[in-house]
Design a protein around this motif. Structure first.
Motif, PDB file in Angstrom:
ATOM      1  N   ALA A  19      -3.944 -12.076  -2.409  1.00 41.29           N
ATOM      2  CA  ALA A  19      -3.969 -11.873  -3.863  1.00 41.29           C
ATOM      3  C   ALA A  19      -3.314 -10.540  -4.226  1.00 41.29           C
ATOM      4  N   MET A  20      -3.563  -9.520  -3.426  1.00 40.30           N
ATOM      5  CA  MET A  20      -2.935  -8.221  -3.674  1.00 40.30           C
ATOM      6  C   MET A  20      -1.422  -8.316  -3.523  1.00 40.30           C
ATOM      7  N   LEU A  21      -0.972  -9.039  -2.501  1.00 32.07           N
ATOM      8  CA  LEU A  21       0.470  -9.224  -2.320  1.00 32.07           C
ATOM      9  C   LEU A  21       1.074 -10.016  -3.479  1.00 32.07           C
ATOM     10  N   ALA A  22       0.336 -11.022  -3.954  1.00 36.13           N
ATOM     11  CA  ALA A  22       0.822 -11.807  -5.098  1.00 36.13           C
ATOM     12  C   ALA A  22       0.988 -10.905  -6.313  1.00 36.13           C
ATOM     13  N   ARG A  23       0.040 -10.013  -6.538  1.00 41.75           N
ATOM     14  CA  ARG A  23       0.143  -9.076  -7.663  1.00 41.75           C
ATOM     15  C   ARG A  23       1.334  -8.156  -7.468  1.00 41.75           C
ATOM     16  N   LEU A  24       1.529  -7.659  -6.247  1.00 42.22           N
ATOM     17  CA  LEU A  24       2.645  -6.747  -5.984  1.00 42.22           C
ATOM     18  C   LEU A  24       3.998  -7.451  -6.043  1.00 42.22           C
ATOM     19  N   SER A  25       4.009  -8.762  -5.883  1.00 43.43           N
ATOM     20  CA  SER A  25       5.284  -9.488  -6.008  1.00 43.43           C
ATOM     21  C   SER A  25       5.806  -9.422  -7.442  1.00 43.43           C
ATOM     22  N   LEU A  26       4.932  -9.091  -8.388  1.00 43.01           N
ATOM     23  CA  LEU A  26       5.326  -8.935  -9.793  1.00 43.01           C
ATOM     24  C   LEU A  26       5.866  -7.542 -10.081  1.00 43.01           C
ATOM     25  N   GLY A  27       5.623  -6.609  -9.170  1.00 42.74           N
ATOM     26  CA  GLY A  27       6.102  -5.248  -9.344  1.00 42.74           C
ATOM     27  C   GLY A  27       5.111  -4.232  -8.818  1.00 42.74           C
ATOM     28  N   LYS A  49      -9.453  -0.276   2.160  1.00 41.72           N
ATOM     29  CA  LYS A  49      -9.294  -0.753   3.544  1.00 41.72           C
ATOM     30  C   LYS A  49      -8.350  -1.951   3.604  1.00 41.72           C
ATOM     31  N   HIS A  50      -8.454  -2.850   2.631  1.00 39.44           N
ATOM     32  CA  HIS A  50      -7.529  -3.983   2.578  1.00 39.44           C
ATOM     33  C   HIS A  50      -6.087  -3.482   2.435  1.00 39.44           C
ATOM     34  N   LEU A  51      -5.898  -2.501   1.575  1.00 39.88           N
ATOM     35  CA  LEU A  51      -4.558  -1.948   1.387  1.00 39.88           C
ATOM     36  C   LEU A  51      -4.046  -1.273   2.656  1.00 39.88           C
ATOM     37  N   GLN A  52      -4.944  -0.643   3.399  1.00 44.23           N
ATOM     38  CA  GLN A  52      -4.555  -0.014   4.669  1.00 44.23           C
ATOM     39  C   GLN A  52      -4.099  -1.060   5.682  1.00 44.23           C
ATOM     40  N   VAL A  53      -4.789  -2.195   5.708  1.00 43.91           N
ATOM     41  CA  VAL A  53      -4.387  -3.277   6.616  1.00 43.91           C
ATOM     42  C   VAL A  53      -2.994  -3.774   6.248  1.00 43.91           C
ATOM     43  N   LEU A  54      -2.754  -3.963   4.952  1.00 37.78           N
ATOM     44  CA  LEU A  54      -1.432  -4.418   4.502  1.00 37.78           C
ATOM     45  C   LEU A  54      -0.348  -3.398   4.832  1.00 37.78           C
ATOM     46  N   GLU A  55      -0.679  -2.125   4.667  1.00 35.81           N
ATOM     47  CA  GLU A  55       0.288  -1.075   4.964  1.00 35.81           C
ATOM     48  C   GLU A  55       0.567  -0.993   6.468  1.00 35.81           C
ATOM     49  N   ALA A  57       0.396  -3.338   8.593  1.00 33.29           N
ATOM     50  CA  ALA A  57       1.182  -4.514   8.978  1.00 33.29           C
ATOM     51  C   ALA A  57       2.616  -4.439   8.448  1.00 33.29           C
ATOM     52  N   GLY A  58       2.901  -3.435   7.641  1.00 29.81           N
ATOM     53  CA  GLY A  58       4.254  -3.272   7.108  1.00 29.81           C
ATOM     54  C   GLY A  58       4.546  -4.160   5.908  1.00 29.81           C
ATOM     55  N   LEU A  59       3.505  -4.692   5.283  1.00 27.45           N
ATOM     56  CA  LEU A  59       3.700  -5.600   4.149  1.00 27.45           C
ATOM     57  C   LEU A  59       3.767  -4.874   2.815  1.00 27.45           C
ATOM     58  N   ILE A  60       3.233  -3.656   2.761  1.00 30.39           N
ATOM     59  CA  ILE A  60       3.344  -2.834   1.557  1.00 30.39           C
ATOM     60  C   ILE A  60       3.677  -1.408   1.961  1.00 30.39           C
ATOM     61  N   THR A  61       4.167  -0.661   1.000  1.00 28.14           N
ATOM     62  CA  THR A  61       4.334   0.779   1.174  1.00 28.14           C
ATOM     63  C   THR A  61       3.571   1.471   0.057  1.00 28.14           C
ATOM     64  N   LYS A  62       2.974   2.609   0.382  1.00 24.81           N
ATOM     65  CA  LYS A  62       2.234   3.384  -0.610  1.00 24.81           C
ATOM     66  C   LYS A  62       2.914   4.733  -0.776  1.00 24.81           C
ATOM     67  N   THR A  63       2.954   5.192  -2.014  1.00 27.07           N
ATOM     68  CA  THR A  63       3.486   6.518  -2.308  1.00 27.07           C
ATOM     69  C   THR A  63       2.414   7.301  -3.053  1.00 27.07           C
ATOM     70  N   ARG A  64       2.547   8.588  -3.015  1.00 27.23           N
ATOM     71  CA  ARG A  64       1.565   9.424  -3.705  1.00 27.23           C
ATOM     72  C   ARG A  64       2.311  10.500  -4.481  1.00 27.23           C
ATOM     73  N   LYS A  65       2.127  10.472  -5.784  1.00 25.35           N
ATOM     74  CA  LYS A  65       2.697  11.494  -6.665  1.00 25.35           C
ATOM     75  C   LYS A  65       1.538  12.043  -7.479  1.00 25.35           C
ATOM     76  N   ALA A  66       1.104  13.226  -7.158  1.00 23.72           N
ATOM     77  CA  ALA A  66      -0.071  13.852  -7.789  1.00 23.72           C
ATOM     78  C   ALA A  66      -1.261  12.914  -7.648  1.00 23.72           C
ATOM     79  N   GLN A  67      -1.877  12.495  -8.738  1.00 20.38           N
ATOM     80  CA  GLN A  67      -3.019  11.591  -8.684  1.00 20.38           C
ATOM     81  C   GLN A  67      -2.601  10.125  -8.651  1.00 20.38           C
ATOM     82  N   TRP A  68      -1.363   9.849  -8.846  1.00 23.65           N
ATOM     83  CA  TRP A  68      -0.837   8.487  -8.915  1.00 23.65           C
ATOM     84  C   TRP A  68      -0.525   7.985  -7.506  1.00 23.65           C
ATOM     85  N   ARG A  69      -1.201   6.928  -7.091  1.00 24.67           N
ATOM     86  CA  ARG A  69      -0.946   6.314  -5.785  1.00 24.67           C
ATOM     87  C   ARG A  69      -0.463   4.903  -6.046  1.00 24.67           C
ATOM     88  N   SER A  70       0.815   4.715  -5.865  1.00 23.94           N
ATOM     89  CA  SER A  70       1.361   3.397  -6.156  1.00 23.94           C
ATOM     90  C   SER A  70       1.671   2.640  -4.870  1.00 23.94           C
TER      91      SER A  70
END
Length: 117
Positions: A19-27, A49-55, A57-70
């Protein structure tokens, strides 16, 4: 230690992560936006923890800009799994085509002159 393909399929096995990947497929989305649909069912640390598993596995990337974690989807992370499945898709399509050809020969009406009376 799991190989990368096993890690990918393990990450995809969970409906929350899909479901998280489906949401991220929108942007791109921040962690809070991704967590929102699940907060009644699970805690923010569980979502993280779910996001860490996805990261991992190389399925998502996370960035951090100040308080914004996208987070954003990483299409390259799915390529190995898609390539693996493609091999088997081709195998099954060819098998079904051969079965279809065979079934047409055994169920075809008899040709004129082939009838045994």
């Amino acid at each position: 230690m799991q190989d990368h393909l096993s890690q990918t399929f393990s990450a995809l096995a969970d409906p929350t992560r899909r479901a998280m990947l489906a949401r991220l497929s929108l942007g791109e989305a921040n962690v809070s936006d991704l967590a929102e649909p699940f907060l009644g069912e699970m805690s923010l640390p569980a979502v993280t923890k779910h996001l860490q598993v996805l990261e991992k596995a190389g399925l998502i990337t996370k960035t951090r800009k100040a308080q914004w974690r996208s987070c954003k989807i990483n299409g390259d992370g799915l390529k190995e799994a898609a390539d693996w499945m493609e091999h088997y898709r081709v195998f099954w399509e060819e098998s079904f085509d051969r079965l279809d050809t065979y079934l047409k020969t055994v169920t075809a009406p008899p040709k004129k002159g082939d009838e045994n009376v």
